[in-house]
Motif scaffolding. Structure first.
Motif, mmCIF file in Angstrom:
data_model
loop_
_atom_site.group_PDB
_atom_site.id
_atom_site.type_symbol
_atom_site.label_atom_id
_atom_site.label_comp_id
_atom_site.label_asym_id
_atom_site.label_seq_id
_atom_site.Cartn_x
_atom_site.Cartn_y
_atom_site.Cartn_z
ATOM 1 N N TRP A 237 0.769 -0.940 0.075
ATOM 2 C CA TRP A 237 0.223 0.023 -0.178
ATOM 3 C C TRP A 237 0.577 1.545 0.190
ATOM 4 O O TRP A 237 2.143 1.338 0.803
ATOM 5 C CB TRP A 237 -1.039 -0.185 0.697
ATOM 6 C CG TRP A 237 -2.055 -1.195 0.760
ATOM 7 C CD1 TRP A 237 -2.161 -2.186 1.317
ATOM 8 C CD2 TRP A 237 -3.703 -0.788 -0.001
ATOM 9 N NE1 TRP A 237 -3.363 -2.744 1.005
ATOM 10 C CE2 TRP A 237 -4.209 -1.868 0.222
ATOM 11 C CE3 TRP A 237 -4.013 0.698 0.053
ATOM 12 C CZ2 TRP A 237 -5.607 -1.756 -0.355
ATOM 13 C CZ3 TRP A 237 -5.095 0.363 -0.393
ATOM 14 C CH2 TRP A 237 -6.093 -0.453 -0.722
ATOM 15 N N ALA A 238 0.488 2.371 -1.159
ATOM 16 C CA ALA A 238 1.467 3.756 -0.706
ATOM 17 C C ALA A 238 0.501 4.493 -0.632
ATOM 18 O O ALA A 238 -0.889 4.738 -0.623
ATOM 19 C CB ALA A 238 1.674 3.780 -2.660
ATOM 20 N N ASN A 239 0.643 5.795 0.549
ATOM 21 C CA ASN A 239 -0.040 7.285 0.680
ATOM 22 C C ASN A 239 1.254 8.206 -0.375
ATOM 23 O O ASN A 239 2.591 8.354 -0.046
ATOM 24 C CB ASN A 239 0.139 6.849 1.951
ATOM 25 C CG ASN A 239 0.117 5.192 2.647
ATOM 26 O OD1 ASN A 239 -1.726 5.424 3.048
ATOM 27 N ND2 ASN A 239 0.573 4.495 3.035
ATOM 28 N N ARG A 240 0.275 8.867 -0.664
ATOM 29 C CA ARG A 240 0.940 10.006 -0.811
ATOM 30 C C ARG A 240 0.261 11.455 -0.349
ATOM 31 O O ARG A 240 -0.861 11.260 -0.192
ATOM 32 C CB ARG A 240 0.383 10.325 -2.695
ATOM 33 C CG ARG A 240 1.049 9.262 -2.997
ATOM 34 C CD ARG A 240 2.737 9.165 -3.489
ATOM 35 N NE ARG A 240 3.319 8.211 -4.089
ATOM 36 C CZ ARG A 240 4.046 7.318 -3.690
ATOM 37 N NH1 ARG A 240 3.636 6.622 -2.719
ATOM 38 N NH2 ARG A 240 4.262 6.178 -4.507
ATOM 39 N N ILE A 241 1.182 12.951 -0.963
ATOM 40 C CA ILE A 241 0.208 14.100 0.164
ATOM 41 C C ILE A 241 1.247 14.872 -1.569
ATOM 42 O O ILE A 241 2.711 14.948 -1.616
ATOM 43 C CB ILE A 241 0.187 14.438 0.410
ATOM 44 C CG1 ILE A 241 -0.354 15.897 1.154
ATOM 45 C CG2 ILE A 241 1.916 14.797 1.122
ATOM 46 C CD1 ILE A 241 -0.926 16.095 2.044
ATOM 47 N N HIS A 242 0.112 15.646 -2.036
ATOM 48 C CA HIS A 242 0.499 16.799 -3.312
ATOM 49 C C HIS A 242 1.456 17.629 -1.992
ATOM 50 O O HIS A 242 1.455 18.242 -1.493
ATOM 51 C CB HIS A 242 -0.485 17.450 -4.094
ATOM 52 C CG HIS A 242 0.202 18.372 -5.165
ATOM 53 N ND1 HIS A 242 0.474 19.557 -5.432
ATOM 54 C CD2 HIS A 242 -0.396 18.047 -6.868
ATOM 55 C CE1 HIS A 242 0.858 19.773 -6.106
ATOM 56 N NE2 HIS A 242 0.138 19.119 -6.905
ATOM 57 N N ILE A 243 2.750 18.254 -2.865
ATOM 58 C CA ILE A 243 3.024 19.669 -2.184
ATOM 59 C C ILE A 243 2.949 21.111 -1.026
ATOM 60 O O ILE A 243 2.853 20.639 -0.177
ATOM 61 C CB ILE A 243 4.657 19.457 -2.347
ATOM 62 C CG1 ILE A 243 5.787 20.278 -1.547
ATOM 63 C CG2 ILE A 243 4.219 20.280 -4.048
ATOM 64 C CD1 ILE A 243 6.910 20.382 -2.420
ATOM 65 N N ASP A 244 1.457 20.719 -2.177
ATOM 66 C CA ASP A 244 0.633 21.702 -2.089
ATOM 67 C C ASP A 244 -0.520 21.672 -1.545
ATOM 68 O O ASP A 244 -0.798 22.530 -0.097
ATOM 69 C CB ASP A 244 -0.282 22.376 -3.352
ATOM 70 C CG ASP A 244 0.774 23.550 -4.151
ATOM 71 O OD1 ASP A 244 1.456 23.978 -4.222
ATOM 72 O OD2 ASP A 244 0.606 23.171 -5.673
ATOM 73 N N ASP A 245 -0.396 20.519 -0.791
ATOM 74 C CA ASP A 245 -1.663 20.372 0.236
ATOM 75 C C ASP A 245 -0.194 20.042 0.860
ATOM 76 O O ASP A 245 -1.131 20.022 2.822
ATOM 77 C CB ASP A 245 -2.342 18.852 0.009
ATOM 78 C CG ASP A 245 -3.492 19.110 -0.765
ATOM 79 O OD1 ASP A 245 -3.823 20.296 -1.056
ATOM 80 O OD2 ASP A 245 -4.032 18.321 -1.654
ATOM 81 N N ALA A 246 0.639 19.219 1.469
ATOM 82 C CA ALA A 246 1.685 19.408 1.958
ATOM 83 C C ALA A 246 2.149 20.955 2.768
ATOM 84 O O ALA A 246 1.368 20.687 4.755
ATOM 85 C CB ALA A 246 2.818 18.713 1.963
ATOM 86 N N ALA A 247 1.615 21.615 2.479
ATOM 87 C CA ALA A 247 1.638 23.115 2.684
ATOM 88 C C ALA A 247 0.712 23.641 2.745
ATOM 89 O O ALA A 247 1.045 24.373 4.156
ATOM 90 C CB ALA A 247 2.588 24.463 0.923
ATOM 91 N N ALA A 248 0.011 23.454 2.689
ATOM 92 C CA ALA A 248 -1.552 23.810 2.849
ATOM 93 C C ALA A 248 -1.666 22.680 4.220
ATOM 94 O O ALA A 248 -1.932 24.041 5.340
ATOM 95 C CB ALA A 248 -2.508 23.441 2.438
ATOM 96 N N ALA A 249 -1.464 21.933 5.068
ATOM 97 C CA ALA A 249 -1.064 21.197 6.586
ATOM 98 C C ALA A 249 -0.364 22.329 7.135
ATOM 99 O O ALA A 249 -0.449 22.176 8.549
ATOM 100 C CB ALA A 249 -0.856 20.066 5.918
ATOM 101 N N ALA A 250 0.411 22.263 6.674
ATOM 102 C CA ALA A 250 2.005 22.980 7.715
ATOM 103 C C ALA A 250 0.962 24.715 7.656
ATOM 104 O O ALA A 250 1.363 24.847 9.349
ATOM 105 C CB ALA A 250 3.239 22.814 7.353
#
Length: 284
Positions: free
Chosen positions: A192-205
């Motif tokens: 199983w693979a898990n991903r997050i778009h870098i723009d969503d990662a920045a939004a989360a931060a």
């Protein structure tokens, strides 16, 4: 009151976070070993606000003098220069305490530590949440977990964001491997693979830096974990490549399905909840 934010380590993710902070009216300082020569290359040309660049090395405390006073928020998100235990220890276990020792913390109200889902290890495809016991497989996960634990014991509000695999503009190595026919993925059992778009990662931060009463830990991933061979086959089809052959699972990662329920419940909405749509937008 205007937020005064220090970004310790400011690569691609840090820049995307910086632009969100600037748009929100914050003053932003960014610490790098090698700040950009031309600041216009990394800041929006349409905004009068600019990043204040600082030169310093998190692994060398003697370079951390002269930090700006009155910092209210700190985001610690460096990228180690090598996949080596000594480098990771210097950047995380030693670097974060050294930075805090050098920083005027009289106004500091929040520390965000960008960590990794590598702290979880192997779960054989089971769902993983923030309450799942951490059991890293590799030195990177162990060092990050030790740093999280140290930070949580400090007398300042802090939160750790455990990010899944990042993808986004400039991060298309997987697509290159699929086109070259060099990518492999296990099918039985699936990984199983898990991903997050870098723009969503920045939004989360950005979201967690401003959250009034955060939990200590959040998983940063999209809504849609996928078997690796399913993701690879889908992307191969999109670029006209052959589906990848069966192969070994990635080493020292562990198969698991990460849940972002806590992050979504805190009020964050992702732009790209499914990596297949996120990759499709990149390929367009």
């Amino acid at each position: 009151m205007t937020r005064r934010v220090l970004l310790a380590g400011c690569g691609d993710l840090g820049l995307r976070l910086a632009h969100r902070l600037l748009a929100d009216g914050a003053e932003v300082w960014a610490l790098r070993r090698h700040p950009p020569v031309d600041e216009r290359q990394v800041s929006s040309s349409t905004s009068p606000a600019r990043i204040h660049w600082l030169q310093g090395d998190l692994t060398r405390p003697d370079t951390l003098s002269g930090l700006p006073p009155g910092i209210t928020h700190l985001a610690y998100l460096p990228a180690p220069g090598a996949r080596d235990p000594a480098v990771y220890r210097a950047v995380f276990q030693e670097g974060l305490p050294a930075l805090l020792a050098a920083l005027d913390d009289t106004a500091l109200s929040r520390i965000l530590f960008v960590s990794s889902s590598a702290v979880y290890g192997e779960h054989h495809g089971d769902w993983v949440t923030e309450t799942t016991p951490a059991d890293p497989l590799g030195f990177n996960g162990r060092i990050l977990l030790d740093t999280e634990t140290w930070l949580a014991a400090q007398p300042i509000s802090s939160v750790s964001l455990r990010l899944a695999g990042l993808y986004g503009p400039g991060r298309l190595q997987l697509i290159d491997r699929l086109r070259a026919g060099s990518a492999r993925a296990p099918q039985h059992p699936p990984h199983w693979a898990n991903r997050i778009h870098i723009d969503d990662a920045a939004a989360a931060a950005f979201h967690l830096l401003g959250l009034s009463q955060p939990d200590a830990v959040y998983i940063g991933c999209d809504d849609t974990p996928l078997p690796l061979h399913v993701l690879y086959a889908h992307l191969a089809e999109q670029v006209g490549a052959a589906a990848p052959a069966d192969g070994p699972a990635p080493a020292m990662v562990g198969s698991k399905r990460l849940s972002n329920a806590r992050l979504r419940a805190s009020g964050l909405t992702l732009q790209w909840p499914d990596s297949r749509a996120g990759y499709a937008a990149l390929l367009r």
